[in-house]
Design an enzyme around this catalytic site. Structure first.
Site, mmCIF file in Angstrom:
data_model
loop_
_atom_site.group_PDB
_atom_site.id
_atom_site.type_symbol
_atom_site.label_atom_id
_atom_site.label_comp_id
_atom_site.label_asym_id
_atom_site.label_seq_id
_atom_site.Cartn_x
_atom_site.Cartn_y
_atom_site.Cartn_z
ATOM 1 N N CYS A 67 2.881 -2.469 12.895
ATOM 2 C CA CYS A 67 3.465 -1.361 13.642
ATOM 3 C C CYS A 67 2.366 -0.532 14.271
ATOM 4 C CB CYS A 67 4.354 -0.495 12.749
ATOM 5 S SG CYS A 67 3.491 0.476 11.520
ATOM 6 N N GLU A 81 7.210 4.396 18.403
ATOM 7 C CA GLU A 81 6.780 3.492 17.339
ATOM 8 C C GLU A 81 7.184 2.072 17.707
ATOM 9 O OE1 GLU A 81 5.177 4.263 14.480
ATOM 10 O OE2 GLU A 81 5.700 2.719 13.005
ATOM 11 N N ARG A 93 -0.792 13.682 21.028
ATOM 12 C CA ARG A 93 -2.224 13.367 20.934
ATOM 13 C C ARG A 93 -2.745 12.679 22.196
ATOM 14 N NH1 ARG A 93 -3.571 12.598 14.606
ATOM 15 N NH2 ARG A 93 -2.628 14.564 13.990
ATOM 16 N N GLU A 121 2.311 20.093 7.750
ATOM 17 C CA GLU A 121 0.850 19.946 7.875
ATOM 18 C C GLU A 121 0.104 21.133 7.281
ATOM 19 O OE1 GLU A 121 -0.833 17.377 8.718
ATOM 20 O OE2 GLU A 121 0.399 16.132 10.040
ATOM 21 N N ASP A 138 -7.639 2.485 14.066
ATOM 22 C CA ASP A 138 -7.414 3.824 14.600
ATOM 23 C C ASP A 138 -8.006 3.895 15.997
ATOM 24 O OD1 ASP A 138 -6.084 4.890 12.482
ATOM 25 O OD2 ASP A 138 -7.691 6.231 11.821
ATOM 26 N N CYS A 173 8.815 3.729 11.252
ATOM 27 C CA CYS A 173 9.373 2.393 11.025
ATOM 28 C C CYS A 173 10.130 2.205 9.703
ATOM 29 C CB CYS A 173 8.319 1.315 11.221
ATOM 30 S SG CYS A 173 6.927 1.425 10.099
ATOM 31 N N ASN A 176 -2.541 4.592 16.198
ATOM 32 C CA ASN A 176 -3.105 3.512 15.402
ATOM 33 C C ASN A 176 -2.285 2.251 15.617
ATOM 34 O OD1 ASN A 176 -0.771 3.826 13.901
ATOM 35 N ND2 ASN A 176 -1.770 5.058 12.352
ATOM 36 N N GLU A 204 -7.826 11.100 16.377
ATOM 37 C CA GLU A 204 -7.035 9.870 16.227
ATOM 38 C C GLU A 204 -5.763 10.074 17.023
ATOM 39 O OE1 GLU A 204 -5.713 8.753 12.204
ATOM 40 O OE2 GLU A 204 -3.924 7.912 13.151
ATOM 41 N N ARG A 242 6.256 16.511 9.768
ATOM 42 C CA ARG A 242 5.358 16.538 8.608
ATOM 43 C C ARG A 242 4.952 17.972 8.333
ATOM 44 N NH1 ARG A 242 1.209 11.413 9.484
ATOM 45 N NH2 ARG A 242 2.867 9.878 9.715
ATOM 46 N N ARG A 253 -2.111 18.722 16.165
ATOM 47 C CA ARG A 253 -1.598 18.583 14.792
ATOM 48 C C ARG A 253 -0.430 19.526 14.650
ATOM 49 N NH1 ARG A 253 -3.037 16.114 10.481
ATOM 50 N NH2 ARG A 253 -5.084 15.612 11.305
#
Ligand code: ATP
Ligand code: ZN
Ligand code: MG
Length: 500
Positions: free
Chosen positions: A459, A351, A466, A334, A412, A302, A433, A430, A332, A343
Site C-alpha cells: 500500500c 491510499e 504534505r 498528534e 519513505d 487500508c 510512503n 515525509e 490522528r 502535521r
C-alpha cells in the site's frame, strides 16, 4: 526455562476410595507427551484434601505446566467420570513461577500486567504470577507474557534510534524560489484557516491545488496502472485493528468512536435541557450516556478495506487486486506535533492498495515507485529523496529479517523544506510512503490464493497536505514560479476571498 505451577483441581465431590496417587503416576506419560525424554512436565508434589487436589507441576521448555494441567484434567476426567462419577469443576492456580532467559539484557525496569513479581539477573528473568483462573492458563497468556517481555526489552534497545533509515535515491538539488513556511504564508493570505486542534479549512485556492495534485495521481499513476476506485469506511471497529496489528500500539493517536447508549430523545433530554439553559455542553453527563469506544476514526486507510476479502479465496484471474480510496479523511491525535498543515489531526490522503502473489506485489511496488519518480521529477519538479525504512511495527511483527532483500518494508518519500534550514542539517518532510507489507494483511485477515503460494500486499499513502507543503515550500505561492506541467493541469486559480 523452568516452570513451577502450584495449582488445584476442584472435584465435584470428595475422592474417597480413589487411588489418586496411582492415577497421577499413570498420567505421567500424558504429561510428558511430545517432549524429549525426561524433559516434559511432571508432578513434583501432590496432596488430596477432600475434593481438592493440590499440585505442584514443573517443567522445562517442553509441555509447560499451564498446558500439562489441562492434559491432566482430561486424563482424570475420563478415569474418574466413568468409574466414580466425579467431575472436575474448576482449575485454579495460586502461584506460577517462570524462570527463563531473555534474548537481551533489559536496560531498565519493565512493567507487566498480571505479574506479581518480575526480576532480572542479567539475562535471567524470574516471573511470578498469582491467583490465575482457567481462562488465564488456557488462553496461553503465559507464553504471550514471555514474548512481551522480550519485545519490551527489544524496544528499550531501539529507543532513540527511531527507525532504520537507508537512502535509496536522491534528486539533484533544486534552487528554491523562497525559504518561507508555506502554511504561515497561506494563513496570512486567507488560503487556509486553522480550526480547533490540528484541523484546517481549505479555501478555494488551496483546494484547487490539492485537487490538481489528485488529478495528477489519477492521470499519471492510477490510470496507467489500472487501479480502480473503492470506498472504504472511515469509522473503524476493533475487529479490524486486531487483525491488522494496529491494536498492538495505536492507542495514543486514536480519535475514539463512542456510540450513544440510546437514540431515544428522552434519554438525552437532560443533556439538551442543560445546554438550552446554560449554553454549555454538559460533557460529563454525555460521557455517562455514551458507550465505551467501539473503535476509532480512520488511522491508516487500508485496514478497513480488508474485511471485504476476509476469509475468502481470491480467484487468480482477479489478481493482482488494484484499488485506491480517497473517500474521506484520516484522523490522528498528534498532540504537540501539530505544525502548519504538514502535521494535522485530520488529513487527506489517497491510499493505493495492491494484493497478489509475491512477485506481482513486488513488481507493482517497483512500478508505482517509478511512476512517482516521474511525477515528482517531471511535473512537480521537486527536490526529494527516497529512503528504505523499517518501522518499529515491522520489527515488532518480526518482519525485519525480510528487509535485507529489500522486498518487504517501506520506502519513505521525503522532500526538502527550505524554510527549515540547510539541506544537510534540516529535517526533510515525509510526504508519502510506499510499502510492501508482505503476508501481514492476507494472513491477518485470512485471505487465500487459489494456488499454494501465500498472498502478499502493498500500500502507498499519498498525503495531500504534505504534497502541498513540499511543493509550495520549494516553489512559493506565486503560480508564475510553478513548473509548466503543473500549471497546465491547474488552469486558473480561483480568486482569493478578500477579508476587510
Ligand atoms: P510521521 O512520521 O510524519 O508521523 P507516519 O510515519 O506516522 O508519519 P504513516 O503512518 O506512514 O505516517 O502515514 C502515511 C502517510 O500519511 C504519510 O507519509 C503522510 O503523507 C500522511 N500522514 C501521516 N500522518 C499525518 C499527519 N498527521 N498529517 C498529515 N499527513 C499525515
Ligand atoms: Zn496502507
Ligand atoms: Mg506519525
Amino acid at each position: 526455562m523452568k516452570f513451577t505451577l502450584n495449582c488445584s483441581l476442584i472435584f465435584s465431590k470428595g475422592l474417597e476410595g480413589v487411588d489418586i496417587q496411582g492415577l497421577l503416576r499413570e498420567s505421567s506419560a500424558v504429561l510428558a507427551k511430545g517432549a524429549p525424554r525426561g524433559e516434559g512436565a511432571r508432578i513434583a508434589r501432590s496432596e488430596l484434601k477432600d475434593n481438592r487436589l493440590d499440585l505442584m507441576i514443573t517443567s522445562g521448555r517442553y509441555a509447560r505446566p499451564h498446558d500439562a494441567v489441562f492434559r491432566l484434567k482430561n486424563f482424570l476426567s475420563e478415569k474418574l467420570g466413568r468409574k466414580y462419577r466425579v467431575g472436575i469443576r474448576e482449575i485454579r492456580a495460586d502461584r506460577y513461577r517462570i524462570e527463563f532467559d531473555v534474548e537481551r539484557e533489559p536496560k531498565k525496569k519493565i512493567s507487566m500486567p498480571f505479574a506479581k513479581r518480575i526480576e532480572f539477573d542479567g539475562k535471567r528473568c524470574v516471573l511470578e504470577l498469582q491467583n490465575l483462573d482457567h481462562e488465564f492458563l488456557r488462553g496461553n497468556y503465559v507464553d504471550r507474557m514471555i514474548n512481551l517481555i522480550n519485545e519490551k526489552i527489544e524496544k528499550q534497545h531501539y529507543e532513540g534510534k527511531g527507525e532504520h533509515w537507508e537512502l535509496i535515491w536522491q534528486s539533484k538539488p533544486k534552487e528554491p524560489v523562497w525559504n518561507k513556511d508555506p502554511s504561515r504564508e497561506m494563513e496570512r493570505r486567507g488560503w487556509i484557516m486553522h480550526r480547533g486542534r490540528g484541523q484546517w479549512i481549505f479555501g478555494p485556492v488551496v483546494t484547487k491545488i490539492m485537487r490538481t495534485m489528485e488529478d495528477i495521481v489519477v492521470e499519471k499513476l492510477l490510470n496507467p496502472l489500472n487501479f480502480d476506485e473503492v470506498i472504504i469506511p472511515k469509522a473503524v471497529t476493533w475487529d479490524v485493528w486486531k487483525r491488522s496489528g494496529h491494536a498492538k500500539n495505536l492507542y495514543g493517536e486514536i480519535y475514539y468512536l463512542c456510540p450513544p447508549r440510546s437514540r431515544d430523545p428522552g434519554f438525552w433530554e437532560e443533556v439538551t435541557d442543560i445546554y438550552k439553559i446554560t449554553g454549555e455542553i454538559p460533557e460529563k453527563l454525555i460521557k455517562e450516556k455514551i458507550r465505551g469506544p467501539i473503535g476509532g476514526m480512520c488511522y491508516a486507510q487500508c485496514p478497513p478495506f480488508w474485511p471485504y476479502l476476509e476469509g475468502k479465496t481470491i480467484a487468480d484471474e482477479s489478481l493482482p487486486i488494484k484499488i485506491f480510496d480517497r473517500s474521506g479523511t484520516s484522523m490522528r491525535y498528534e498532540s504537540g506535533g501539530i505544525h502548519g498543515i504538514e502535521r494535522v489531526d485530520e488529513f487527506h490522503r489517497v491510499e493505493i492498495v495492491w494484493i497478489g502473489y509475491p512477485d506481482q506485489v513486488k513488481k507493482l511496488h517497483g512500478e508505482i515507485v517509478e511512476h512517482y519518480r516521474k511525477i515528482f521529477n517531471e511535473i512537480l519538479d521537486l527536490e526529494w529523496r527516497m529512503a528504505w525504512v523499517t518501522p518499529w511495527f515491522m520489527a515488532q511483527e518480526g518482519l525485519t529479517g525480510f528487509d535485507e532483500k529489500k522486498e518487504v518494508g517501506t520506502i519513505d518519500f521525503e522532500a526538502y523544506l527550505p524554510y527549515k534550514g540547510s539541506r544537510e542539517e534540516s529535517e526533510w518532510l515525509e510526504f508519502q510512503n510506499a510499502s510492501n507489507n508482505g503476508d501481514k494483511y492476507p494472513k491477518g485477515f485470512n485471505v487465500k490464493s487459489q494456488g499454494r503460494e501465500q498472498l502478499h500486499s502493498g500500500c502507498t499513502g499519498i498525503g495531500l497536505e504534505r504534497w502541498i507543503v513540499a511543493f509550495l515550500a520549494q516553489k512559493g505561492l506565486d503560480p508564475e514560479n510553478w513548473p509548466s506541467g503543473f500549471r497546465k493541469r491547474l488552469g486558473e486559480l480561483p480568486p482569493e476571498i478578500k477579508f476587510l
